[in-house]
Design an enzyme around this catalytic site. Sequence first.
Site, PDB file in Angstrom:
ATOM      1  N   GLY A 152       0.829  -1.195   0.000  1.00 58.80           N
ATOM      2  CA  GLY A 152       0.000   0.000   0.000  1.00 58.80           C
ATOM      3  C   GLY A 152       0.863   1.243   0.000  1.00 58.80           C
ATOM      4  N   CYS A 153       0.262   2.351  -0.426  1.00 58.09           N
ATOM      5  CA  CYS A 153       1.034   3.587  -0.532  1.00 58.09           C
ATOM      6  C   CYS A 153       1.429   4.105   0.845  1.00 58.09           C
ATOM      7  CB  CYS A 153       0.245   4.635  -1.316  1.00 58.09           C
ATOM      8  SG  CYS A 153      -1.459   4.860  -0.766  1.00 58.09           S
ATOM      9  N   TYR A 154       0.444   4.201   1.756  1.00 53.89           N
ATOM     10  CA  TYR A 154       0.781   4.657   3.108  1.00 53.89           C
ATOM     11  C   TYR A 154       1.798   3.722   3.777  1.00 53.89           C
ATOM     12  CZ  TYR A 154      -3.067   8.148   3.357  1.00 53.89           C
ATOM     13  OH  TYR A 154      -3.888   9.237   3.181  1.00 53.89           O
ATOM     14  N   THR A 156       4.096   1.938   2.521  1.00 59.22           N
ATOM     15  CA  THR A 156       5.431   2.167   1.960  1.00 59.22           C
ATOM     16  C   THR A 156       6.097   3.352   2.646  1.00 59.22           C
ATOM     17  OG1 THR A 156       4.757   1.256  -0.168  1.00 59.22           O
ATOM     18  CG2 THR A 156       6.685   2.699  -0.175  1.00 59.22           C
ATOM     19  N   SER A 157       5.313   4.435   2.813  1.00 57.76           N
ATOM     20  CA  SER A 157       5.879   5.649   3.404  1.00 57.76           C
ATOM     21  C   SER A 157       6.135   5.502   4.900  1.00 57.76           C
ATOM     22  CB  SER A 157       4.929   6.828   3.176  1.00 57.76           C
ATOM     23  OG  SER A 157       3.815   6.746   4.046  1.00 57.76           O
TER      24      SER A 157
END
Lengths: 343, 343, 343, 343
Positions: A152-154, A156-157
């Site tokens: 997921g994008c979140y 990853t961050s």
Amino acid sequence: MKNKIRVSIIGARGYTGQELVHILASHPYAEMGHLYASEEGEHLFDEEFPRFAGRASLKIEKWDLDKWKKDEDLFFLALPHGVSMSVAPALLKAGVKVVDLSADYRIQDTQAFEKWYHTPHIDSASLKKAVYGMPELHRDEIKKADLVANPGCYPTSALLPIAPLLKSKEIDFDSIIIDSKSGVSGAGRKASLATQFAEVTENFKAYGITTHRHTPEIEEQLSLGLEQKVEVNFTPHLLPINRGILSTIYLDLKKKLHQKEVLARVSRFYEKEPFVRVRQYEKLPEIQDVVGTNYCDIAVRVDPRTERIILVAVIDNLVKGASGQAVHNMNLMCGFDETAGLI
Amino acid sequence: MKNKIRVSIIGARGYTGQELVHILASHPYAEMGHLYASEEGEHLFDEEFPRFAGRASLKIEKWDLDKWKKDEDLFFLALPHGVSMSVAPALLKAGVKVVDLSADYRIQDTQAFEKWYHTPHIDSASLKKAVYGMPELHRDEIKKADLVANPGCYPTSALLPIAPLLKSKEIDFDSIIIDSKSGVSGAGRKASLATQFAEVTENFKAYGITTHRHTPEIEEQLSLGLEQKVEVNFTPHLLPINRGILSTIYLDLKKKLHQKEVLARVSRFYEKEPFVRVRQYEKLPEIQDVVGTNYCDIAVRVDPRTERIILVAVIDNLVKGASGQAVHNMNLMCGFDETAGLI
Amino acid sequence: MKNKIRVSIIGARGYTGQELVHILASHPYAEMGHLYASEEGEHLFDEEFPRFAGRASLKIEKWDLDKWKKDEDLFFLALPHGVSMSVAPALLKAGVKVVDLSADYRIQDTQAFEKWYHTPHIDSASLKKAVYGMPELHRDEIKKADLVANPGCYPTSALLPIAPLLKSKEIDFDSIIIDSKSGVSGAGRKASLATQFAEVTENFKAYGITTHRHTPEIEEQLSLGLEQKVEVNFTPHLLPINRGILSTIYLDLKKKLHQKEVLARVSRFYEKEPFVRVRQYEKLPEIQDVVGTNYCDIAVRVDPRTERIILVAVIDNLVKGASGQAVHNMNLMCGFDETAGLI
Amino acid sequence: MKNKIRVSIIGARGYTGQELVHILASHPYAEMGHLYASEEGEHLFDEEFPRFAGRASLKIEKWDLDKWKKDEDLFFLALPHGVSMSVAPALLKAGVKVVDLSADYRIQDTQAFEKWYHTPHIDSASLKKAVYGMPELHRDEIKKADLVANPGCYPTSALLPIAPLLKSKEIDFDSIIIDSKSGVSGAGRKASLATQFAEVTENFKAYGITTHRHTPEIEEQLSLGLEQKVEVNFTPHLLPINRGILSTIYLDLKKKLHQKEVLARVSRFYEKEPFVRVRQYEKLPEIQDVVGTNYCDIAVRVDPRTERIILVAVIDNLVKGASGQAVHNMNLMCGFDETAGLI
């Protein structure tokens, strides 16, 4: 190094689908197979999306398993959660590699999946063989995998800045707070009232406090690294921008630890990574530093007054947070130079 | 000066509906009757739209002619084109005044209406009595009207700067070009892919070139003033902002005319108008000068090289271009101070 | 209720100065005295800032103590930090009331002030009599004050949600994390490279991590309420919007506490406050809910998994975070209805 | 095909300078020589601008003719108007090729230059040899040139759509109106009050009506093509976006001409051009279709009612409108594949 492989996308019209087309159009070792979507296109892909003019003059085909020509080597599934797991098994059975950009194969704990996603998991067989596609953490498994669950994008961050510190005994891992801010494209490309321009411009809000579905994904990966169960607070917010995520992360120290030492640990961890840049100078990372790229930029701060570590990480949610990382995974799965098409 | 009148809105959830609520909530001579919409609200209006908290704690009722209590004096119809004309006749018959914010009663030439709107006109009886609600041009008729057709946003921004010049024999009125730029709220409040944040931010486009439906409205009003048929080029564009329209208008001169003289004609025309401000100094009008207000700001330039007049006008499309002008019309129809609630 | 007082602003060209003009132009008990700035205006105020056309047709005068006519009752100082304390003493000596919008009189601990602001404090005499102008916390003292230090924008958004909980023994106050996001107008109106449009649009960043000067202001007010010294992590971020602050605040629980109970405590605290709205329903506050108003909207969440309170507060940084709160203070200092000119 | 040439930039910190660095960093036949600016850098270029991390780790050197090492083959001058002509002569004399991105060598008529730019021209010697660097119009001369005057951003967006029609006898060329809208980066990278985020967001304005300095550049090139003097109305507007220009152009017809025929003429003209795409289908060009690319997308409409041609063109002002076109010129001047580094 291999010959060109043939690659198809299901869900080509979405923002991650379009970004995949954009990256693959100039990838040295992949050629575009089919662009599939839920509805056939009236026009060619690059007429429906004119910024691709001349770069992706393909029909948009309706995905239909029964009519599938099986003329590709790898599929990207840019599908909504819950849909991928109804498509992937047939592809895998036919011997095609799959990179899934949905959440369906990210979480090994199906109970957690079903609780947070409010949907039953219908393909635990494939799930067991799925590899969590974060190259910095699972490179060797990804190389051998047939099914990769793109993160997921979140997550990853959030995971990239915390991962290097998971062995640090000075940190209280029950204290993790992840305050994340994302651009609107993270919500996907659909006609929605909440993401209309007039509702988002000059606005900002938190959403899904304590309930966002990326929480169990973050927790499972952290728990894996820590070898103990951990729970976090993850608070997403909606930024009035198209692309990009910035996560501000807070960790309490149990014992003193100098900023220099924390920075050194994070820097060493990513020394050889092509897509993680750890700031050695004062300037903090901004979303514009990474938009359009596959980089994650990370900064490290320690507040000696409050004895707390503060990490800041930025990514482009559609690249490192989705399609760029997916191509990175493809490169690993196929034995290509892992930065091919991405730098 | 009269007592408070009771006012209802059909279509309260849209952007013009909300702006009407906002203006009426502090209007000295109007009290809110009912807030109607196509669907009943689960929550009070100010819970569904929390910026109104404490200012509009009313239920949102489904509009149903059969259950209508007839306890109001005036209706604002903030409905889509084609719908107003199916609602207005019953209201008028019951003796209620109506300000219609749709296009249904703006164009007297039903042939033109049907050609540009691709829909038959089903209420020519009311249409004949309807008054075009631009106070600067039709104040006296508005005062006596039961049905006022509130002008379109683009036409407001185009007609106000041109109107003072319609008697100028030096101008070639076959040369009128209206190049307009509007914020996204002009498209109304609905889930649409084209007006998603990610599609609009950092973007700009023309649309409806030669085909936009505000063209016949502009042409009918200009022809009325000129006492001869006139055709114009009207080109709308979509700005990445929420509110506001700026129109740049070009008129060829047949004979020399000094900027001073053109400015004087426009200034004189609006000398006593409360909501039109003609720039006497160099600074050009910007959209931010009028956002949130009922003003139209106008600048006048003459290019002696090309012998052309260039007019620039700005309005807030939701106020002077819709709900503010609608309340202005209400004030006139009800004999109130015409600026009540608007300054 | 008193007669109209005469009010001047020093620093009228800035964003808070303009917002003061905007509020005062329709204030029932105040009339505009002089608009002072560092440079005389070539044009009237409403020609330099045309959105005020007709509402503030005053000269912009250069502030010069020697030429001061002393024909006003109250001054707003919308000046940079460090400048106010060189101006205020003379005004106070002349018997004029002062609301200072800079940081100069906000922090009683001059050591802390000098450490965080890197400048000596040159007016400790006035400082001792200055009252911290947050009406919800210091209403009675404000009523009697001649010099009010108007709170910082970030501290307003941080203190209002936390204040009601300072007596809660279940909370670990060493755990306070304030993750704040502000619009660009908070940086003031000046030609700066960092706040150029092209640097801010489609961007987002943290800044001043562990070093932002609003930290000691927040800490001093919290310590006052707690009756013990407290240190916090305050992390500001720059949003690509003009106005508005959203603060997300994290507090660890030492003992279980239900969301209902926390919400009840916060709600009770603000029961009679005109400008604080505590959300009783699910929808989280967004910046657009308060832009252009003097409201602070607050939501309360408790995460039973991590045993942490999460508070979200939104304000308009130029209104409740500056000029609106300043007028609220003026109303209290002058015995007016405290919401005059603000609702 | 030649070996790699060595290329320097003067003015590397500006937006066009940065865009040049971005393009050249992956150009197959050019290597970066020096990055010059008006002030030496404290940090490496990619530390001052972290989005270049790892791609441009060069010092920023203060440009000083006396210390010049003359180790490069070509210079890009990304300097303000008036400055380039004080730098170029020495470079040319030393046998270095020059692409100048300022206006200094764009206009052959020095009287016109001096009138519109309010500055004397001090290098008419070089001016005579300078070639106007629009490859679509002057390819052969550019190939032989030592000094290329890179076109202005607005003129690029105006000339490309009109150029194919200059031989059309059905058009009244005294009627040309160019209504242009540009992103803020067109104003350059400098601390300016007018381009602060808070002044631009949710705003829009016209500026420089009848006086903008790109007017004589447009007129000179059109007159050249028409072989007769022509004057136009060019009206620029400021869009709340970073990059991109859209120009809407109006031309009166003297004789009937079908849209099909006009489209055919424009399409034929650009048949073999790599960077001009003429729309053959209905969708109008949007700025997002070309941002980040060297393309100019053009649409053609004819209004049979008003007998007027309407052209819409979009470019990225920093790429096709500046640095991309500059590299295109370099490619031509150096005998490279003309699309090298640009597709």
